[in-house]
Design an enzyme around this catalytic site. Structure first.
Site, PDB file in Angstrom:
ATOM      1  N   TYR A  52       0.546  -1.039   0.130  1.00 15.70           N
ATOM      2  CA  TYR A  52      -0.013  -0.278  -0.121  1.00 15.70           C
ATOM      3  C   TYR A  52       1.676   1.177  -0.326  1.00 15.70           C
ATOM      4  O   TYR A  52       0.386   2.258  -0.206  1.00 15.70           O
ATOM      5  CB  TYR A  52      -0.716  -0.482   0.785  1.00 15.70           C
ATOM      6  CG  TYR A  52      -1.968  -1.318   0.739  1.00 15.70           C
ATOM      7  CD1 TYR A  52      -1.856  -2.530   1.049  1.00 15.70           C
ATOM      8  CD2 TYR A  52      -2.926  -0.644   0.118  1.00 15.70           C
ATOM      9  CE1 TYR A  52      -2.614  -3.113   1.031  1.00 15.70           C
ATOM     10  CE2 TYR A  52      -3.889  -1.380  -0.513  1.00 15.70           C
ATOM     11  CZ  TYR A  52      -3.570  -2.599  -0.185  1.00 15.70           C
ATOM     12  OH  TYR A  52      -4.690  -3.884  -0.317  1.00 15.70           O
ATOM     13  N   ARG A  55       1.663   1.263  -3.655  1.00 16.33           N
ATOM     14  CA  ARG A  55       0.141   1.840  -4.290  1.00 16.33           C
ATOM     15  C   ARG A  55       0.042   3.669  -3.689  1.00 16.33           C
ATOM     16  O   ARG A  55      -1.195   4.522  -4.651  1.00 16.33           O
ATOM     17  CB  ARG A  55      -1.295   1.758  -3.655  1.00 16.33           C
ATOM     18  CG  ARG A  55      -1.063   0.173  -4.421  1.00 16.33           C
ATOM     19  CD  ARG A  55      -2.170  -0.702  -4.603  1.00 16.33           C
ATOM     20  NE  ARG A  55      -3.238  -0.020  -4.974  1.00 16.33           N
ATOM     21  CZ  ARG A  55      -4.444  -0.289  -5.291  1.00 16.33           C
ATOM     22  NH1 ARG A  55      -4.112  -0.844  -3.959  1.00 16.33           N
ATOM     23  NH2 ARG A  55      -5.096   0.696  -5.454  1.00 16.33           N
ATOM     24  N   GLN A  86     -15.568   2.742  -5.043  1.00 13.37           N
ATOM     25  CA  GLN A  86     -14.739   1.452  -4.435  1.00 13.37           C
ATOM     26  C   GLN A  86     -13.269   2.207  -4.807  1.00 13.37           C
ATOM     27  O   GLN A  86     -12.682   1.357  -4.156  1.00 13.37           O
ATOM     28  CB  GLN A  86     -15.317  -0.016  -5.442  1.00 13.37           C
ATOM     29  CG  GLN A  86     -15.972  -0.279  -5.786  1.00 13.37           C
ATOM     30  CD  GLN A  86     -16.560  -1.704  -6.443  1.00 13.37           C
ATOM     31  OE1 GLN A  86     -16.241  -2.184  -5.977  1.00 13.37           O
ATOM     32  NE2 GLN A  86     -17.016  -0.852  -8.109  1.00 13.37           N
ATOM     33  N   HIS A 104     -14.171   0.999   0.015  1.00  9.40           N
ATOM     34  CA  HIS A 104     -13.204   0.030   0.543  1.00  9.40           C
ATOM     35  C   HIS A 104     -12.010   0.734   0.629  1.00  9.40           C
ATOM     36  O   HIS A 104     -11.108   0.291   0.522  1.00  9.40           O
ATOM     37  CB  HIS A 104     -12.568  -0.497  -1.368  1.00  9.40           C
ATOM     38  CG  HIS A 104     -13.925  -1.231  -2.055  1.00  9.40           C
ATOM     39  ND1 HIS A 104     -13.642  -1.880  -3.292  1.00  9.40           N
ATOM     40  CD2 HIS A 104     -14.893  -2.290  -1.081  1.00  9.40           C
ATOM     41  CE1 HIS A 104     -15.413  -3.046  -2.807  1.00  9.40           C
ATOM     42  NE2 HIS A 104     -16.177  -2.525  -2.147  1.00  9.40           N
ATOM     43  N   GLY A 169     -16.364   2.734 -15.344  1.00  9.84           N
ATOM     44  CA  GLY A 169     -15.447   1.974 -14.477  1.00  9.84           C
ATOM     45  C   GLY A 169     -15.259   0.497 -13.521  1.00  9.84           C
ATOM     46  O   GLY A 169     -13.863   0.395 -12.229  1.00  9.84           O
ATOM     47  N   SER A 171     -15.695  -3.685 -13.257  1.00 11.00           N
ATOM     48  CA  SER A 171     -16.433  -4.547 -13.913  1.00 11.00           C
ATOM     49  C   SER A 171     -17.274  -5.688 -13.260  1.00 11.00           C
ATOM     50  O   SER A 171     -18.084  -6.567 -13.148  1.00 11.00           O
ATOM     51  CB  SER A 171     -15.187  -6.153 -13.400  1.00 11.00           C
ATOM     52  OG  SER A 171     -14.765  -5.692 -12.297  1.00 11.00           O
TER      53      SER A 171
HETATM   54  N1  APR Z   1     -12.985   3.476 -18.356  1.00  7.33           N
HETATM   55  C1  APR Z   1     -13.500   3.331 -18.601  1.00  7.33           C
HETATM   56  N2  APR Z   1     -13.467   1.604 -17.739  1.00  7.33           N
HETATM   57  C2  APR Z   1     -12.600   1.229 -18.156  1.00  7.33           C
HETATM   58  C3  APR Z   1     -11.136   1.734 -18.260  1.00  7.33           C
HETATM   59  C4  APR Z   1     -11.263   2.816 -18.601  1.00  7.33           C
HETATM   60  N3  APR Z   1     -10.090   3.898 -19.323  1.00  7.33           N
HETATM   61  N4  APR Z   1     -10.545   0.726 -18.581  1.00  7.33           N
HETATM   62  C5  APR Z   1     -10.292  -0.169 -17.732  1.00  7.33           C
HETATM   63  N5  APR Z   1     -12.237   0.007 -17.141  1.00  7.33           N
HETATM   64  C6  APR Z   1     -12.791  -0.895 -16.570  1.00  7.33           C
HETATM   65  C7  APR Z   1     -13.012  -2.122 -17.207  1.00  7.33           C
HETATM   66  O1  APR Z   1     -13.535  -2.894 -18.378  1.00  7.33           O
HETATM   67  C8  APR Z   1     -13.457  -3.052 -15.460  1.00  7.33           C
HETATM   68  O2  APR Z   1     -14.574  -2.908 -16.112  1.00  7.33           O
HETATM   69  O3  APR Z   1     -12.970  -0.657 -15.311  1.00  7.33           O
HETATM   70  C9  APR Z   1     -13.191  -1.807 -14.781  1.00  7.33           C
HETATM   71  C10 APR Z   1     -12.194  -2.584 -14.012  1.00  7.33           C
HETATM   72  O4  APR Z   1     -12.577  -3.782 -13.072  1.00  7.33           O
HETATM   73  P1  APR Z   1     -11.607  -4.431 -12.294  1.00  7.33           P
HETATM   74  O5  APR Z   1     -10.214  -4.334 -11.852  1.00  7.33           O
HETATM   75  O6  APR Z   1     -12.595  -5.242 -11.680  1.00  7.33           O
HETATM   76  O7  APR Z   1     -11.800  -3.264 -10.668  1.00  7.33           O
HETATM   77  P2  APR Z   1     -13.688  -2.944 -10.005  1.00  7.33           P
HETATM   78  O8  APR Z   1     -14.708  -3.214 -10.704  1.00  7.33           O
HETATM   79  O9  APR Z   1     -13.261  -1.498  -9.440  1.00  7.33           O
HETATM   80  O10 APR Z   1     -12.448  -4.189  -8.635  1.00  7.33           O
HETATM   81  C11 APR Z   1     -13.303  -3.317  -6.938  1.00  7.33           C
HETATM   82  O11 APR Z   1     -11.857  -4.829  -6.239  1.00  7.33           O
HETATM   83  O12 APR Z   1      -9.797  -5.812  -6.446  1.00  7.33           O
HETATM   84  C12 APR Z   1     -11.340  -5.178  -4.900  1.00  7.33           C
HETATM   85  O13 APR Z   1     -11.307  -3.519  -3.811  1.00  7.33           O
HETATM   86  C13 APR Z   1     -10.805  -3.706  -4.935  1.00  7.33           C
HETATM   87  O14 APR Z   1     -12.332  -2.327  -5.671  1.00  7.33           O
HETATM   88  C14 APR Z   1     -12.024  -3.603  -6.159  1.00  7.33           C
HETATM   89  C15 APR Z   1     -12.729  -3.708  -6.290  1.00  7.33           C
END
Ligand code: APR
Length: 228
Positions: A52, A55, A86, A104, A169, A171
């Site tokens: 962290y 990060r 998040q 988070h 943004g 998943s």
């Molecule tokens: N603009 C918009 N969306 C984007 C971009 C971009 N330039 N680049 C990537 N993405 C999208 C991807 O398509 C995906 O749907 O952002 C999303 C990222 O998904 P994750 O990496 O799973 O991130 P997130 O959904 O925030 O994860 C949730 O998981 O690990 C834990 O605590 C952590 O808060 C995090 C949580």
């Protein structure tokens, strides 16, 4: 008109901060179980602190992007707009947004090992072993996998008031955060800005998916809403 914005790592991707599950994501480089679970914190706290600290350095070196600034503009036009994120970065704050709920945690704070909401600021490297004023060992103010999400009930209450829910943004892989969509009223309009394919589940027929990067799709959406 009550607008709620729900963001994930993708809103900060164009600021240079890694997402988690994309091809070059953080969880491709690190094992979650080594640095982001309650057990990892108990087993190897120094490795967690080091992860962290890295990060935090990345976050402090990053700048908000056009999506963060567009969301701030949305709040200027619709003052009771709320943000649920998040993300642990402070880019929404540094873009000038307010009414932000971090589900988070926040990388710019550390917390007591006794009270999960009792925090102190941290704008540099944490030194493992430093103590909170309550005497407990300080730890990153991060919700590790396997830990409670103290602000989730508040986030659900906020989502339940939305006339418009904007999802940027994420998943939609991680619960309970991803279930926030369930708390939006049936009448709420849901926009999703994401170049990829989030896990919409039964919302797939309900959302308007703007399949663009945040820095392009969010300003376009905000301009449309501000003109409507
Ligand atoms: N603009 C918009 N969306 C984007 C971009 C971009 N330039 N680049 C990537 N993405 C999208 C991807 O398509 C995906 O749907 O952002 C999303 C990222 O998904 P994750 O990496 O799973 O991130 P997130 O959904 O925030 O994860 C949730 O998981 O690990 C834990 O605590 C952590 O808060 C995090 C949580």
């Amino acid at each position: 008109m009550k607008i709620v914005v729900f963001t994930g790592a993708g809103v900060s991707a164009e600021s240079g901060l890694g997402t988690f599950r994309d091809a070059d994501g953080l969880w491709e480089k690190y094992r979650v179980e080594d640095v982001c679970t309650h057990e990892a914190w108990l087993r190897n706290p120094e490795l967690c602190v080091e992860f962290y600290n890295a990060r935090r350095r990345d976050t402090l070196a990053a700048q908000p992007n056009a999506a963060h600034f567009a969301i701030k503009k949305l709040q200027e036009n619709f003052p009771d707009t709320e943000i649920i994120t998040q993300n642990i970065d402070d880019l929404h704050e540094r873009a000038g947004s307010h009414n932000i709920t971090h589900l988070h945690g926040e990388i710019t704070k550390l917390r007591s090992n006794i009270d999960e909401t009792d925090t102190v600021p941290c704008m540099g490297d944490q030194h493992y072993g430093d103590r909170h004023p309550d005497g407990s060992l300080l730890r990153p103010y991060i919700v590790f996998f396997g830990e409670g999400v103290p602000y989730f009930p508040r986030a659900c209450q906020i989502a339940s008031t939305a006339d418009i829910l904007i999802v940027v943004g994420t998943s939609l892989n991680v619960y309970p955060a991803a279930s926030l969509l369930e708390y939006a009223p049936d009448t709420a309009k849901i926009y999703v800005v994401d170049p990829g394919k989030p896990e919409f589940g039964h919302f797939r027929y309900r959302v308007e998916h703007i399949q663009k990067k945040a820095s392009e799709g969010v300003p376009e959406l905000v301009d449309m809403l501000c003109k409507s």
